[in-house]
Design a protein around this motif. Structure first.
Motif, mmCIF file in Angstrom:
data_model
loop_
_atom_site.group_PDB
_atom_site.id
_atom_site.type_symbol
_atom_site.label_atom_id
_atom_site.label_comp_id
_atom_site.label_asym_id
_atom_site.label_seq_id
_atom_site.Cartn_x
_atom_site.Cartn_y
_atom_site.Cartn_z
ATOM 1 N N TYR A 406 77.136 53.855 37.156
ATOM 2 C CA TYR A 406 76.688 52.065 36.892
ATOM 3 C C TYR A 406 74.354 52.555 37.110
ATOM 4 C CZ TYR A 406 75.704 47.338 37.587
ATOM 5 O OH TYR A 406 74.975 45.866 37.039
ATOM 6 N N TRP A 407 74.392 53.253 37.905
ATOM 7 C CA TRP A 407 73.020 52.802 38.709
ATOM 8 C C TRP A 407 72.245 54.132 36.922
ATOM 9 C CZ3 TRP A 407 71.372 48.524 39.283
ATOM 10 C CH2 TRP A 407 72.173 48.153 41.046
ATOM 11 N N GLN A 408 72.239 53.880 36.122
ATOM 12 C CA GLN A 408 71.107 54.922 35.137
ATOM 13 C C GLN A 408 69.815 54.935 35.009
ATOM 14 O OE1 GLN A 408 73.265 57.238 33.784
ATOM 15 N NE2 GLN A 408 74.926 56.513 34.322
ATOM 16 N N THR A 409 69.458 54.786 36.707
ATOM 17 C CA THR A 409 68.151 54.871 37.180
ATOM 18 C C THR A 409 67.128 55.404 36.488
ATOM 19 O OG1 THR A 409 69.123 54.899 39.230
ATOM 20 C CG2 THR A 409 66.793 54.296 38.940
ATOM 21 N N THR A 410 68.073 56.287 35.726
ATOM 22 C CA THR A 410 66.427 57.454 35.349
ATOM 23 C C THR A 410 66.585 57.104 33.958
ATOM 24 O OG1 THR A 410 67.018 58.971 36.495
ATOM 25 C CG2 THR A 410 65.605 59.866 34.542
ATOM 26 N N LYS A 411 67.736 56.821 33.095
ATOM 27 C CA LYS A 411 67.584 56.195 31.317
ATOM 28 C C LYS A 411 66.564 55.079 31.259
ATOM 29 C CE LYS A 411 71.764 58.796 30.674
ATOM 30 N NZ LYS A 411 72.981 58.856 29.983
ATOM 31 N N MET A 412 66.864 53.920 32.685
ATOM 32 C CA MET A 412 66.144 53.337 32.408
ATOM 33 C C MET A 412 65.056 53.354 32.613
ATOM 34 S SD MET A 412 68.908 50.511 34.588
ATOM 35 C CE MET A 412 67.890 49.235 34.077
ATOM 36 N N MET A 413 64.049 54.104 33.469
ATOM 37 C CA MET A 413 62.850 53.687 33.579
ATOM 38 C C MET A 413 62.043 54.627 33.020
ATOM 39 S SD MET A 413 62.187 52.987 36.895
ATOM 40 C CE MET A 413 63.914 51.943 37.689
ATOM 41 N N SER A 414 62.920 55.793 32.098
ATOM 42 C CA SER A 414 62.268 56.905 31.407
ATOM 43 C C SER A 414 61.970 55.682 30.433
ATOM 44 C CB SER A 414 63.328 58.027 31.134
ATOM 45 O OG SER A 414 63.071 58.562 32.230
ATOM 46 N N ARG A 415 63.263 54.823 29.799
ATOM 47 C CA ARG A 415 63.047 54.241 28.270
ATOM 48 C C ARG A 415 61.635 53.243 28.873
ATOM 49 N NH1 ARG A 415 69.704 53.414 27.756
ATOM 50 N NH2 ARG A 415 69.982 55.372 26.246
ATOM 51 N N MET A 416 61.445 52.469 29.550
ATOM 52 C CA MET A 416 60.537 51.640 29.562
ATOM 53 C C MET A 416 59.641 52.270 29.562
ATOM 54 S SD MET A 416 61.391 49.596 33.087
ATOM 55 C CE MET A 416 63.177 49.242 33.759
ATOM 56 N N GLY A 423 47.820 53.387 27.208
ATOM 57 C CA GLY A 423 47.154 52.700 28.052
ATOM 58 C C GLY A 423 47.254 51.302 28.857
ATOM 59 N N ALA A 424 48.678 50.908 29.147
ATOM 60 C CA ALA A 424 49.480 49.719 28.989
ATOM 61 C C ALA A 424 49.065 49.841 30.802
ATOM 62 C CB ALA A 424 50.878 49.259 28.662
ATOM 63 N N VAL A 425 49.763 48.430 31.158
ATOM 64 C CA VAL A 425 49.698 48.588 32.851
ATOM 65 C C VAL A 425 50.630 47.330 32.793
ATOM 66 C CG1 VAL A 425 49.181 46.895 34.718
ATOM 67 C CG2 VAL A 425 47.456 47.978 32.904
ATOM 68 N N ILE A 426 51.639 48.002 33.935
ATOM 69 C CA ILE A 426 53.135 47.807 34.508
ATOM 70 C C ILE A 426 53.294 46.831 35.734
ATOM 71 C CG2 ILE A 426 55.229 48.571 34.930
ATOM 72 C CD1 ILE A 426 55.302 50.846 33.215
ATOM 73 N N THR A 449 49.018 52.698 33.547
ATOM 74 C CA THR A 449 48.477 51.768 34.697
ATOM 75 C C THR A 449 49.965 51.075 35.589
ATOM 76 O OG1 THR A 449 46.336 52.461 34.762
ATOM 77 C CG2 THR A 449 47.324 51.023 36.247
ATOM 78 N N ILE A 450 50.658 52.270 37.012
ATOM 79 C CA ILE A 450 51.763 51.521 37.151
ATOM 80 C C ILE A 450 51.138 50.733 38.910
ATOM 81 C CG2 ILE A 450 53.715 51.803 38.281
ATOM 82 C CD1 ILE A 450 54.287 54.455 36.228
#
Length: 459
Positions: A406-416, A423-426, A449-450
Motif C-alpha cells: 500500500y505505501w508506495q512511498t518511493t514511487k510517490m516521492m520520486s514522481r514528485m 530550480g523549483a521550491v517544494i 529546494t525542499i
C-alpha cells in the motif's frame, strides 16, 4: 534446555520480519533516520546518537540500498529483543514454577517461554516496528535487558546466594547500559527514579540504616558507569559544530544541547493534561491495541497471570512489572494512539500471559492426575488454543504484508521530484523526509529546494 530455542527464535522472527520489511523509504521519521544514518547528522529531539552511529555501521553492508540497510537494523534488533525476552521469560517461569506443587518441568518452562516469546515477537507492536527504520525495537531491546538483569538480583535471589562481586557487576552493568540506552531513545529516562528506588531499597540499604557510607560509595560508582554510557551524547555537539544538513536544534552550545535533548519544543504536548473525556477515549484506544496485538485469549491469559501473582503473593515481581508498565503508559496515554510507545507495556502483558499459561498448566496437572478422559480434553483445549495463536499470527502477517504493497512511498516521492520544474521550491510536510532522503542520499534533483512547512510555523 534440550532444544535450541534462542537460535530458532532469532532465525524465525528475523526471517519473517525480513519478508515483510519495507524495501525502501517510508513516511515521516523512518525516512529521516535512513538519511541521518547515512549522513551521520543530528536526528530530531532527543537526537538518538547511539542509533545514528550503529545505523551508519549498517550502511557498509555490501548489499541493498541505504534505506534497506538501515531498516535492516530494526529487524535485527526486533529479533534480538525476542531472544532476550525468551531468556527473561524462562527465568521468571523458573522463579514461579520450578518449585511449585506440582512443579513444572524444564521442558514445560521452555515451551511456555517459547510460545509467549512468539506471541510478543509477532504482535503488531513489535512486528510493524521491525519493518521500518525506527528506534523502537532498539530502544526496547535495552528495556528487556533491564528486566533480565533485575530478576537475577535480590529480592528474586537471596542475598546469601549472590556474592558481593556478582551484585556489583550487575549493578554497574545496569548503570552503564541504562546510560547507553538513552542514546537509543531518551524516553527511557522515565525509568530512572524507579530504578534508583529499586536499587536503594533492594540492593544498597542495610537493615534499619537509611543512609550509609557504603550506599554513597556504590551510588557514586554506579553514577560513574552511567556517565560512561551517557557519554555517547558527546556526538551531538561535535557533529553539530560541522553544520551538517540535518542539524536539529543546532546542539553545539550548552543551551541548545539541553533544549534539544530534553525535547522542549514539544513540552506543551509532553506535559499536557487531558480535558473532558479524552483520557477515557485514549484508554479505549489502548484497549484496542492490546486486543489487536494479543486477542481476547491473550487478555484472558494475562488476567489469569495477574491473579496468580496476587494469590501467590508475588509482590516483588508485581512491583517490577509496575515499574516497567506505568511510566510509558502514563506518559503516552494522554496523546499517543500507536503501538510504538506502548511496547514496554506489551512486554509486561506478555509476561503476565506466560504466567497465566504456566498457572493454567499447574491447575490442569492437578486435575488430570490418573484421569485419561480429562487428559484427552486437555489435549483438545491445547490444540484449540494453538489454533487461536496461529490465526492471530496470520492476521498480523496479512496486516504487515499489506503495508508494503500500500505505501508506495518511493514511487510517490520520486514522481514528485521528476515532474517538478527545474530550480523549483517544494514546501512539504509529511513527505519532507522522504524527498530529502532521495535528494541528499540518492542525489536526485539537487536543483530543487525542499523546505518543511513547520519551519514557517515553529522555526
Amino acid at each position: 534446555m534440550l532444544f535450541p530455542f534462542p537460535p530458532l527464535i532469532f532465525f524465525a522472527s528475523f526471517s519473517i520480519y525480513l519478508f515483510t520489511m519495507f524495501p525502501s523509504i517510508y513516511w515521516r521519521d523512518a525516512s529521516e533516520f535512513q538519511a541521518i544514518g547515512y549522513l551521520l547528522d543530528i536526528a530530531h529531539p532527543a537526537g538518538s546518537p547511539l542509533y545514528t552511529l550503529i545505523a551508519k555501521g549498517m550502511t557498509f553492508l555490501p548489499f541493498g540500498s541505504i534505506a534497506f540497510k538501515i531498516t535492516l537494523l530494526s529487524a535485527l534488533f526486533g529479533a534480538a529483543l525476542s531472544v532476550v525476552f525468551f531468556w527473561m521469560m524462562r527465568s521468571i517461569l523458573n522463579l514461579l514454577f520450578s518449585a511449585s506443587e506440582p512443579p513444572l518441568s524444564a521442558n514445560w518452562i521452555d515451551g511456555i517461554a517459547f510460545i509467549t516469546t512468539l506471541s510478543l515477537s509477532f504482535s503488531n507492536a513489535v512486528w510493524e516496528n521491525a519493518n521500518r527504520a525506527e528506534v523502537y525495537t532498539f530502544q526496547n531491546f535495552f528495556t528487556v535487558i533491564f528486566i533480565l538483569l533485575l530478576i537475577t538480583m535480590p529480592p528474586f535471589v537471596s542475598k546469601t546466594d549472590v556474592s558481593g562481586a556478582h551484585a556489583e557487576k550487575m549493578m554497574y552493568s545496569l548503570s552503564f547500559l541504562f546510560g547507553l540506552s538513552l542514546g537509543a531513545h531518551a524516553i527511557l529516562i522515565l525509568y530512572l527514579p524507579f530504578l534508583l528506588f529499586w536499587a536503594y531499597y533492594h540492593w544498597l540499604k542495610p537493615k534499619q540504616v537509611w543512609v550509609s557510607l557504603f550506599m554513597f560509595k556504590w551510588l557514586s560508582v554506579m553514577f560513574f558507569f552511567f556517565l560512561i554510557g551517557l557519554s555517547v551524547y558527546h556526538y551531538l555537539p561535535i557533529r553539530s559544530a560541522q553544520n551538517p544538513y540535518y542539524d536539529w536544534g543546532n546542539p553545539e552550545t550548552l543551551n541548545n544541547f539541553m533544549f534539544h535533548t530534553s525535547d522542549r519544543k514539544d513540552a506543551n504536548v509532553h506535559f499536557s493534561v487531558p480535558q473532558g473525556n479524552i483520557f477515557s477515549k485514549f484508554l479505549l484506544i489502548y484497549w484496542d491495541l492490546y486486543r489487536g496485538n494479543f486477542s481476547f485469549l491473550g487478555v484472558f491469559l494475562g488476567f489469569l497471570g495477574f491473579c496468580y501473582l496476587l494469590v501467590k503473593k508475588r509482590y516483588a515481581l508485581l512491583s517490577l512489572l509496575v515499574l516497567f508498565f506505568f511510566p510509558p503508559f502514563i506518559f503516552f496515554i494522554r496523546y499517543w494512539t500507536e503501538n510504538s510507545a506502548y511496547i514496554p507495556t506489551f512486554m509486561v502483558l506478555g509476561i503476565l500471559l506466560g504466567t497465566g499459561v504456566g498457572g493454567g498448566v499447574i491447575f490442569l496437572q492437578k486435575q488430570l492426575v490418573g484421569n485419561q478422559r480429562k487428559k484427552r480434553y486437555a489435549c483438545l483445549i491445547s490444540v484449540l488454543l494453538s489454533m487461536q495463536f496461529i490465526l492471530l499470527f496470520f492476521d498480523h502477517f496479512k496486516h504487515n504484508r499489506e503495508q508494503i504493497d500500500y505505501w508506495q512511498t518511493t514511487k510517490m516521492m520520486s514522481r514528485m521530484l521528476e515532474r517538478i520544474d527545474p530550480g523549483a521550491v517544494i514546501i512539504a510536510y509529511h513527505s519532507w523526509f522522504g524527498l530529502n532522503y532521495l535528494q541528499q542520499v540518492e542525489g536526485k534533483r539537487p536543483d530543487v529546494t525542499i523546505l518543511i512547512l513547520s519551519s514557517f510555523i515553529v522555526p
